[in-house]
Write a protein that holds these residues in place. Structure first.
Motif, PDB file in Angstrom:
ATOM      1  N   ARG A 368       0.842  -1.181   0.000  1.00  0.00           N
ATOM      2  CA  ARG A 368       0.000   0.000   0.000  1.00  0.00           C
ATOM      3  C   ARG A 368       0.889   1.248   0.000  1.00  0.00           C
ATOM      4  O   ARG A 368       2.098   1.182   0.266  1.00  0.00           O
ATOM      5  CB  ARG A 368      -0.917   0.050   1.252  1.00  0.00           C
ATOM      6  N   ARG A 369       0.304   2.382  -0.283  1.00  0.00           N
ATOM      7  CA  ARG A 369       1.032   3.650  -0.185  1.00  0.00           C
ATOM      8  C   ARG A 369       0.892   4.138   1.267  1.00  0.00           C
ATOM      9  O   ARG A 369      -0.065   4.812   1.632  1.00  0.00           O
ATOM     10  CB  ARG A 369       0.474   4.686  -1.166  1.00  0.00           C
ATOM     11  N   TRP A 370       1.891   3.779   2.046  1.00  0.00           N
ATOM     12  CA  TRP A 370       1.839   4.099   3.478  1.00  0.00           C
ATOM     13  C   TRP A 370       2.278   5.538   3.708  1.00  0.00           C
ATOM     14  O   TRP A 370       3.278   5.993   3.165  1.00  0.00           O
ATOM     15  CB  TRP A 370       2.742   3.150   4.268  1.00  0.00           C
ATOM     16  N   GLN A 371       1.528   6.250   4.517  1.00  0.00           N
ATOM     17  CA  GLN A 371       1.819   7.647   4.816  1.00  0.00           C
ATOM     18  C   GLN A 371       1.690   7.895   6.332  1.00  0.00           C
ATOM     19  O   GLN A 371       0.796   7.367   6.978  1.00  0.00           O
ATOM     20  CB  GLN A 371       0.855   8.584   4.075  1.00  0.00           C
ATOM     21  N   LEU A 372       2.607   8.707   6.837  1.00  0.00           N
ATOM     22  CA  LEU A 372       2.572   9.113   8.240  1.00  0.00           C
ATOM     23  C   LEU A 372       2.159  10.580   8.269  1.00  0.00           C
ATOM     24  O   LEU A 372       2.919  11.463   7.878  1.00  0.00           O
ATOM     25  CB  LEU A 372       3.945   8.930   8.893  1.00  0.00           C
ATOM     26  N   GLU A 373       0.929  10.851   8.720  1.00  0.00           N
ATOM     27  CA  GLU A 373       0.365  12.195   8.607  1.00  0.00           C
ATOM     28  C   GLU A 373       0.850  13.133   9.724  1.00  0.00           C
ATOM     29  O   GLU A 373       1.315  14.245   9.441  1.00  0.00           O
ATOM     30  CB  GLU A 373      -1.165  12.128   8.634  1.00  0.00           C
ATOM     31  N   GLU A 374       0.719  12.724  10.979  1.00  0.00           N
ATOM     32  CA  GLU A 374       1.142  13.579  12.094  1.00  0.00           C
ATOM     33  C   GLU A 374       1.734  12.699  13.189  1.00  0.00           C
ATOM     34  O   GLU A 374       1.417  11.512  13.287  1.00  0.00           O
ATOM     35  CB  GLU A 374      -0.028  14.379  12.679  1.00  0.00           C
ATOM     36  N   VAL A 375       2.562  13.328  14.016  1.00  0.00           N
ATOM     37  CA  VAL A 375       3.148  12.627  15.162  1.00  0.00           C
ATOM     38  C   VAL A 375       2.990  13.516  16.390  1.00  0.00           C
ATOM     39  O   VAL A 375       3.448  14.666  16.379  1.00  0.00           O
ATOM     40  CB  VAL A 375       4.636  12.289  14.932  1.00  0.00           C
ATOM     41  N   ALA A 376       2.349  12.999  17.425  1.00  0.00           N
ATOM     42  CA  ALA A 376       2.167  13.752  18.675  1.00  0.00           C
ATOM     43  C   ALA A 376       3.436  13.627  19.516  1.00  0.00           C
ATOM     44  O   ALA A 376       3.806  12.535  19.935  1.00  0.00           O
ATOM     45  CB  ALA A 376       0.957  13.220  19.441  1.00  0.00           C
ATOM     46  N   GLY A 377       4.112  14.758  19.707  1.00  0.00           N
ATOM     47  CA  GLY A 377       5.310  14.745  20.546  1.00  0.00           C
ATOM     48  C   GLY A 377       4.934  14.902  22.008  1.00  0.00           C
ATOM     49  O   GLY A 377       5.010  15.995  22.567  1.00  0.00           O
ATOM     50  N   ILE A 378       4.500  13.838  22.612  1.00  0.00           N
ATOM     51  CA  ILE A 378       4.006  13.903  23.985  1.00  0.00           C
ATOM     52  C   ILE A 378       4.276  12.580  24.678  1.00  0.00           C
ATOM     53  O   ILE A 378       4.397  11.532  24.018  1.00  0.00           O
ATOM     54  CB  ILE A 378       2.485  14.214  23.983  1.00  0.00           C
ATOM     55  N   CYS A 379       4.407  12.629  25.980  1.00  0.00           N
ATOM     56  CA  CYS A 379       4.520  11.409  26.783  1.00  0.00           C
ATOM     57  C   CYS A 379       3.183  11.143  27.453  1.00  0.00           C
ATOM     58  O   CYS A 379       2.644  12.027  28.125  1.00  0.00           O
ATOM     59  CB  CYS A 379       5.631  11.546  27.826  1.00  0.00           C
ATOM     60  N   CYS A 380       2.673   9.950  27.278  1.00  0.00           N
ATOM     61  CA  CYS A 380       1.335   9.621  27.770  1.00  0.00           C
ATOM     62  C   CYS A 380       1.378   8.293  28.507  1.00  0.00           C
ATOM     63  O   CYS A 380       2.222   7.432  28.224  1.00  0.00           O
ATOM     64  CB  CYS A 380       0.353   9.554  26.610  1.00  0.00           C
ATOM     65  N   GLU A 381       0.449   8.102  29.435  1.00  0.00           N
ATOM     66  CA  GLU A 381       0.382   6.877  30.222  1.00  0.00           C
ATOM     67  C   GLU A 381      -0.514   5.861  29.509  1.00  0.00           C
ATOM     68  O   GLU A 381      -1.701   6.093  29.326  1.00  0.00           O
ATOM     69  CB  GLU A 381      -0.179   7.186  31.620  1.00  0.00           C
ATOM     70  N   MET A 382       0.071   4.743  29.122  1.00  0.00           N
ATOM     71  CA  MET A 382      -0.683   3.705  28.405  1.00  0.00           C
ATOM     72  C   MET A 382       0.104   2.409  28.451  1.00  0.00           C
ATOM     73  O   MET A 382       1.256   2.364  28.904  1.00  0.00           O
ATOM     74  CB  MET A 382      -0.931   4.127  26.956  1.00  0.00           C
ATOM     75  N   ASP A 383      -0.537   1.332  27.948  1.00  0.00           N
ATOM     76  CA  ASP A 383       0.131   0.044  27.790  1.00  0.00           C
ATOM     77  C   ASP A 383       0.627  -0.028  26.346  1.00  0.00           C
ATOM     78  O   ASP A 383      -0.167  -0.226  25.424  1.00  0.00           O
ATOM     79  CB  ASP A 383      -0.841  -1.097  28.079  1.00  0.00           C
ATOM     80  N   PRO A 384       1.916   0.139  26.098  1.00  0.00           N
ATOM     81  CA  PRO A 384       2.393   0.220  24.715  1.00  0.00           C
ATOM     82  C   PRO A 384       2.157  -1.065  23.935  1.00  0.00           C
ATOM     83  O   PRO A 384       1.909  -1.023  22.728  1.00  0.00           O
ATOM     84  CB  PRO A 384       3.892   0.518  24.877  1.00  0.00           C
ATOM     85  N   THR A 385       2.219  -2.214  24.601  1.00  0.00           N
ATOM     86  CA  THR A 385       2.006  -3.489  23.891  1.00  0.00           C
ATOM     87  C   THR A 385       0.583  -3.592  23.380  1.00  0.00           C
ATOM     88  O   THR A 385       0.339  -3.941  22.213  1.00  0.00           O
ATOM     89  CB  THR A 385       2.318  -4.663  24.832  1.00  0.00           C
ATOM     90  N   ARG A 386      -0.403  -3.283  24.237  1.00  0.00           N
ATOM     91  CA  ARG A 386      -1.805  -3.382  23.829  1.00  0.00           C
ATOM     92  C   ARG A 386      -2.170  -2.323  22.799  1.00  0.00           C
ATOM     93  O   ARG A 386      -2.914  -2.597  21.850  1.00  0.00           O
ATOM     94  CB  ARG A 386      -2.711  -3.251  25.057  1.00  0.00           C
ATOM     95  N   ILE A 387      -1.655  -1.108  22.972  1.00  0.00           N
ATOM     96  CA  ILE A 387      -1.960  -0.055  22.000  1.00  0.00           C
ATOM     97  C   ILE A 387      -1.366  -0.400  20.634  1.00  0.00           C
ATOM     98  O   ILE A 387      -2.004  -0.200  19.583  1.00  0.00           O
ATOM     99  CB  ILE A 387      -1.443   1.299  22.506  1.00  0.00           C
ATOM    100  N   THR A 388      -0.141  -0.925  20.631  1.00  0.00           N
ATOM    101  CA  THR A 388       0.459  -1.363  19.370  1.00  0.00           C
ATOM    102  C   THR A 388      -0.393  -2.447  18.723  1.00  0.00           C
ATOM    103  O   THR A 388      -0.623  -2.445  17.501  1.00  0.00           O
ATOM    104  CB  THR A 388       1.885  -1.878  19.616  1.00  0.00           C
ATOM    105  N   GLN A 389      -0.868  -3.391  19.539  1.00  0.00           N
ATOM    106  CA  GLN A 389      -1.719  -4.472  19.033  1.00  0.00           C
ATOM    107  C   GLN A 389      -2.990  -3.915  18.400  1.00  0.00           C
ATOM    108  O   GLN A 389      -3.386  -4.327  17.295  1.00  0.00           O
ATOM    109  CB  GLN A 389      -2.067  -5.405  20.195  1.00  0.00           C
ATOM    110  N   ALA A 390      -3.654  -2.963  19.074  1.00  0.00           N
ATOM    111  CA  ALA A 390      -4.886  -2.392  18.527  1.00  0.00           C
ATOM    112  C   ALA A 390      -4.614  -1.584  17.271  1.00  0.00           C
ATOM    113  O   ALA A 390      -5.364  -1.672  16.278  1.00  0.00           O
ATOM    114  CB  ALA A 390      -5.544  -1.516  19.597  1.00  0.00           C
TER     115      ALA A 390
END
Length: 506
Positions: A368-390
């Motif tokens: 596919r034509r993969w595009q990265l539109e925006e990146v939030a430069g912030i530190c946030c509290e989350m589970d990185p493994t589960r968020i990556t999975q979703a």
């Protein structure tokens, strides 16, 4: 088709829990036990108080009697030393005159008496008949004979068959010793002196019994009112059954029992959600697994073992259905896993780094034509493994339901108090009326079924991960034009940075 029974694993004993019918109902309620405790404490307190009153009263009476006898001794000694009769002014010629003069002017109480001895003979009595007549107690008189002929003042207790006495014996004699010696005996009946204390203690015991009865009556109403929430807790828990999980405990007041009621209601809410989710999952599993099992069974029943081609086709079909069931079971287990709050392990995550990592991983999902539109430069509290999975699940859906070479975009940014992480595609899209369908377990539109195979659990898994992070999954889609799937999570940050826009990269 009969499924093989699960083998019983050894070494682990199954724990059996008693049912409600097997529980032995206690014959003594907690209210009764509290009542008994209150009555016992009140009784012990009043009993100890009564014992102290009795001991202090006994000590006070003994002290008063001793002081009274000592005063009598001192007055008699002073009279003897003066040697003059206070009534006539004539000097005493005999010791017996001093004893008689003292007895004649004494004022005695009902539990007192004074006797005069000349030598060892009782010869002097009070001029008037007193309430106490120790001269009638021969045991007392016999005991006094050994003291009246002595030289020392004696104060002691004497017990006879008639009473218990405390006596003061004060002997006296002339200096020349020509006349017979005499002695003053002051007698106090201790039984009579303690009679008032005994009457007081009888009244105290009667009032103590009445007080305990009154405390028990008042405590009964107070305890019943205080423990009423416990009864309501018991009734609520008894009302909960397999078919009714809606009963709740009434919440009233602001005490510890109210806090307990709130905690139990919260626990019941979690139990209800868990049981309902389990029922829904079992219903969905039963519904979805029934079809492949029926297909495999039907083809096996119609299989011609002598036809090699038929055997090969049936084998291929059975393997395909078993693989589909395996995928389905794995997705169900994953869905059940992420639905549990305990599997979320929040930590501080740099969203910009996570976005880059997910974008790099997603590019391997398809052409596919993969595009990265925006990146939030912030530190946030989350589970990185589960968020990556979703996030990758959304990217995989975008690849599955779009054509090769079409555009698929990822990005993240801050929107007020929320963090947005999205996947945008140019795929088949979803009709507005089908949006509720795709959110349900195993929900798939007709266009999705024609486009690609699947279990219909992907979005349910993503939504469960979002809910576990106290967020949600937002869907915007137009049929035939594409879709935008967005994870919206509440923002818990430790360092804020400006959102950095990125140019589209192929």
């Amino acid at each position: 088709m009969r499924l093989p029974r699960r083998p019983v694993t050894g070494g682990k004993k199954e724990t059996s829990y008693p049912t409600r019918d097997s529980q032995v109902v206690a014959s003594v309620t907690i209210g009764t036990r509290v009542m008994v405790a209150i009555v016992v404490v009140a009784g012990v307190a009043l009993g100890v108080s009564g014992l102290f009153v009795w001991l202090l009263g006994q000590n006070s009476i003994s002290s008063d009697v001793n002081a009274q006898l000592e005063r009598s001794r001192d007055r008699f000694k002073a009279l003897v030393e003066q040697g003059v009769d206070p009534d006539t002014g004539a000097p005493f010629s005999e010791p017996s005159q001093a004893v008689y003069a003292y007895i004649r002017q004494s004022v005695l109480g009902p539990d007192e008496a004074e006797l005069g001895f000349v030598g060892s003979e009782l010869t002097l009595l009070p001029p008037t008949r007193a309430a106490l007549t120790p001269e009638d107690d021969q045991e007392l008189i016999s005991h006094l004979e050994s003291h009246v002929t002595g030289d020392k003042v004696v104060i002691e207790d004497i017990r006879t068959s008639q009473a218990r006495y405390r006596v003061m014996v004060a002997p006296t004699r002339t200096a020349s010793g020509s006349a017979a010696g005499a002695a003053l005996v002051h007698v106090v009946n201790l039984d009579t002196a303690h009679a008032d204390l005994r009457r007081t203690m009888v009244m105290y015991m009667a009032s103590a019994v009445f007080t305990v009865a009154l405390v028990a009556a008042l405590a009964w109403f107070a305890v019943e009112r205080l423990l009423r929430p416990i009864g309501q807790l018991r009734e609520a828990t008894e009302a909960i059954g397999e078919n009714d999980l809606t009963s709740r405990v009434p919440v009233r007041g602001r005490d510890d029992l109210t806090t307990l009621a709130v905690a139990i209601n919260w626990m019941l809410d979690r139990v209800q959600r868990s049981v309902e989710a389990q029922r829904d999952l079992l219903d969905d599993v039963g519904h979805e697994l029934r079809t492949p099992i029926t297909v495999v069974r039907g083809h096996l029943e119609l299989l011609d073992p002598d036809d090699a081609e038929d055997v090969a086709q049936t084998r291929e079909l059975a393997i395909d259905e078993v693989d589909r069931m395996g995928t389905l079971v794995n997705d169900l287990l994953l869905l059940a896993d992420v639905s549990e709050t305990g599997v979320i392990s929040p930590q501080q995550v740099d969203v910009s780094v996570l976005t880059q990592q997910v974008f790099e991983k997603a590019q391997g999902l398809g052409d596919r034509r993969w595009q990265l539109e925006e990146v939030a430069g912030i530190c946030c509290e989350m589970d990185p493994t589960r968020i990556t999975q979703a996030w990758l699940q959304l990217a995989a859906n975008a690849v599955k339901y779009s054509d090769p070479g079409s555009r698929v975009a990822l990005g993240s940014r801050v929107d007020g108090a929320s963090l947005l992480m999205w996947v945008r595609d140019e795929g088949i899209g979803i009709a507005e009326e089908d949006l509720p369908l795709v959110r349900r377990r195993f929900g798939r539109t007709a266009a999705a079924v024609q486009k690609a195979s699947g279990t219909g659990l992907g979005l349910s898994i993503v939504d469960s991960i979002a809910v576990a992070h106290h967020g949600c999954l937002e869907i915007r889609s137009f049929q035939g034009l594409g879709s935008l799937f967005t994870l919206r999570l509440p923002l818990h940050t430790v360092a804020d940075h400006a959102t950095s826009p990125r140019k589209d990269t192929d």
